[in-house]
Design a protein around this motif. Structure first.
Motif, PDB file in Angstrom:
ATOM      1  N   GLN A  58       0.836  -1.192   0.000  1.00 25.06           N
ATOM      2  CA  GLN A  58       0.000   0.000   0.000  1.00 25.06           C
ATOM      3  C   GLN A  58       0.877   1.249   0.000  1.00 25.06           C
ATOM      4  O   GLN A  58       1.970   1.245   0.578  1.00 25.06           O
ATOM      5  N   PRO A  59       0.438   2.337  -0.647  1.00 19.39           N
ATOM      6  CA  PRO A  59       1.212   3.579  -0.641  1.00 19.39           C
ATOM      7  C   PRO A  59       1.454   4.072   0.782  1.00 19.39           C
ATOM      8  O   PRO A  59       0.539   4.084   1.608  1.00 19.39           O
ATOM      9  N   ASN A 144       5.121   2.100  -3.966  1.00 23.22           N
ATOM     10  CA  ASN A 144       4.328   2.364  -2.760  1.00 23.22           C
ATOM     11  C   ASN A 144       5.194   2.714  -1.568  1.00 23.22           C
ATOM     12  O   ASN A 144       4.877   3.618  -0.796  1.00 23.22           O
TER      13      ASN A 144
END
Length: 205
Positions: A58-59, A144
């Motif tokens: 996830q970023p 990310n």
């Protein structure tokens, strides 16, 4: 109670992002005449910021610490302080600083032995037949963790120097390079953001 904070040693200039694989990671000390160059690195209006290595699904919002320089933070370029900085990034910033006579910041976010796909923004379905052989889950993990946290910075442009990670892809690499550039420009909300890269020949060609 009123709290006040003070910022000191603030510069106004331009910031560049340097990324890629081993050729961007290669430090100044290990370069030709690296010791002499490190001793002579007296450019206080150049600032460097080295991002640590951290893939993520996830970023992320905050850049990770790096093994050489500790916490990711801006460092002033000074004699005998640039030895563990990316040589390409340092020489690029130095030439810009000399040519333009203005402060230059260079953010280095690179990782040895990586392919280009993890540096691209995550995509559900690769667009175009040139990318159809790349599983979607190969995209985005390094973007990310290592690019997304610094993408909000106001950047003048990007420099990219990869390595041999995708050497077996031949001409397919062109489509992967276009996908990376397009994704980073979109994330920066600047479709014309300059993006300079080294076109590398195969190892031992």
């Amino acid at each position: 109670m009123l709290f006040r904070s003070r910022c000191t040693d603030v510069l106004f200039g331009e910031v560049w992002l340097g990324s890629g694989q081993s050729n961007m990671v290669w430090i100044l000390t290990n370069s030709q005449d690296g010791g002499r160059e490190n001793d002579a690195a007296d450019f206080p209006r150049i600032r460097t910021f080295t991002v640590g290595e951290r893939p993520s699904d996830q970023p992320q919002l905050e850049p990770p610490a790096n093994a050489f320089n500790g916490p990711s933070e801006w460092r002033v370029c000074g004699p005998r302080k640039m030895g563990y900085t990316s040589a390409v990034a340092y020489f690029f910033a130095r030439e810009l600083h000399r040519e333009l006579d203005r402060p230059v910041g260079i953010v280095v976010s690179a990782s040895n032995g990586t392919r280009i796909e993890p540096w691209s923004r995550s995509v559900a379905t690769p667009v175009g037949p040139e990318l159809s052989d790349v599983p979607p889950n190969e995209y985005g993990t390094l973007y990310n963790g290592m690019i997304a946290p610094v993408m909000p910075l106001a950047k003048r442009g990007v420099i990219w120097y990869q390595g041999e990670g995708n050497v077996g892809d031949g001409m397919k690499y062109a489509a992967r390079m276009r996908a990376l550039i397009s994704g980073w420009r979109t994330a920066s909300a600047d479709r014309a953001m300059p993006f300079y890269f080294v076109q590398l020949a195969p190892l031992n060609w």
